[in-house]
Design an enzyme around this catalytic site. Sequence first.
Site, PDB file in Angstrom:
ATOM      1  N   GLU A 232     -12.674   2.815  -9.780  1.00 44.24           N
ATOM      2  CA  GLU A 232     -12.066   2.283  -8.548  1.00 44.24           C
ATOM      3  C   GLU A 232     -10.635   1.811  -8.810  1.00 44.24           C
ATOM      4  O   GLU A 232      -9.734   2.040  -8.005  1.00 44.24           O
ATOM      5  CB  GLU A 232     -12.899   1.132  -7.971  1.00 44.24           C
ATOM      6  CG  GLU A 232     -14.278   1.531  -7.493  1.00 44.24           C
ATOM      7  CD  GLU A 232     -14.235   2.628  -6.439  1.00 44.24           C
ATOM      8  OE1 GLU A 232     -13.310   2.634  -5.612  1.00 44.24           O
ATOM      9  OE2 GLU A 232     -15.119   3.502  -6.468  1.00 44.24           O
ATOM     10  N   ASP A 317     -11.837   9.474 -12.365  1.00 44.38           N
ATOM     11  CA  ASP A 317     -12.818   9.604 -13.447  1.00 44.38           C
ATOM     12  C   ASP A 317     -12.112   9.646 -14.804  1.00 44.38           C
ATOM     13  O   ASP A 317     -12.526   8.977 -15.760  1.00 44.38           O
ATOM     14  CB  ASP A 317     -13.645  10.888 -13.279  1.00 44.38           C
ATOM     15  CG  ASP A 317     -14.754  10.734 -12.245  1.00 44.38           C
ATOM     16  OD1 ASP A 317     -14.986   9.600 -11.798  1.00 44.38           O
ATOM     17  OD2 ASP A 317     -15.374  11.756 -11.881  1.00 44.38           O
TER      18      ASP A 317
END
Length: 370
Positions: A232, A317
């Site tokens: 995030e 990611d």
Amino acid sequence: MSAHQKAADYTIAKTKLGLIELLVSAVVLIGFTLLGGLQWLSAQLLQMVGSGMTYQIGLIVAFALISSVIDLPFSYYRQFVLEAKFGFNKMTIGLFIADLIKGVVLGAAIGLPLIWVILYLMDKSGDLWWLYAWLVWSGFQLLMLVLYPSVIAPLFNKFTPLTDASLRDRIENLMKRVGFASSGLFVMDGSKRSAHGNAYFSGFGAAKRIVFFDTLLSRLAPQEIEAVLAHELGHFKLKHIVKRIIAMFAISLGFLALLGYLKTQAWFYTGLGVTPMLDASNDAMALILFMLVLPIFTFLLSPLGSITSRKHEFEADAFAAKYTNAQDLVTALVKLYEDNASTLTPDPLYSTFYDSHPPASLRINKLLGV
Ligand SMILES: [Zn+2]
């Protein structure tokens, strides 16, 4: 039932419901336009209140109420039949009704003044009204970004500071490593509505808060929580959020300019089953008709949005893998996709068009460098 079978069944059930909703909304669209629904509604209101601002706002409110009532059985079915069948629903009927009432009150408190301002600008500020309306709309969006975490979200959920000291340390350490300042770590009682888990942060500048769903904390190990948060934070650090907001502003400017043109074209009204009034303002009607046809344009834009979003997911990611352990993100992803009963192997074409997140298998292969 195996996790894979459950995910497949859940996906099919959601897709079926989506198709029925699409069909109903097509019927509603035709009812409002070609079958004369809006024309009739407008005539009733004109008789009652004349053609002033009350008529304008009344028409939009009536349209919004009718649309919400049509939508209600679907929300109910989704929550208490579909989600319940797969064990995800944690909501009571009481909470469903409370949410509904709060939503209507909030919608009126925020929406009515906004509609009034936009209608006023349409009427009084000349040919460039859409530019002024865009400035108001953009300012409103920014205001909501600030008000949402501190004022609106607490009306629906309880936010408590994260008390687990070792998890706090771990997260504060991560924030220091990536260089992220936040005004607090909070836990949200997401479990009172759904078993789906999530983590997000909201707000602006120094007022940014990190929010964990309690369902996420109870399901993931500390190092997995750290990896999910790193993902995030990646979205923030890689400027995905700023880019998204800028894209949103640019798109709304384009749409408002388009509406600025359509509003002056008689065929825009007649083509959608409405006879424009010659002696009174058609602004509210133009807004409603535009809202009705807008999904056609946003549908055309949706693959573009999905492609960008998936690219951002891979980048976030990679960011998480850099600052935490990739293996932790992999095990977290498997649990999250499982909890959300997302199918691990969706149809590639469907996925490319609609999914904002890449399939789990692709993300995991990339993280593991396969
Ligand atoms: Zn993401």
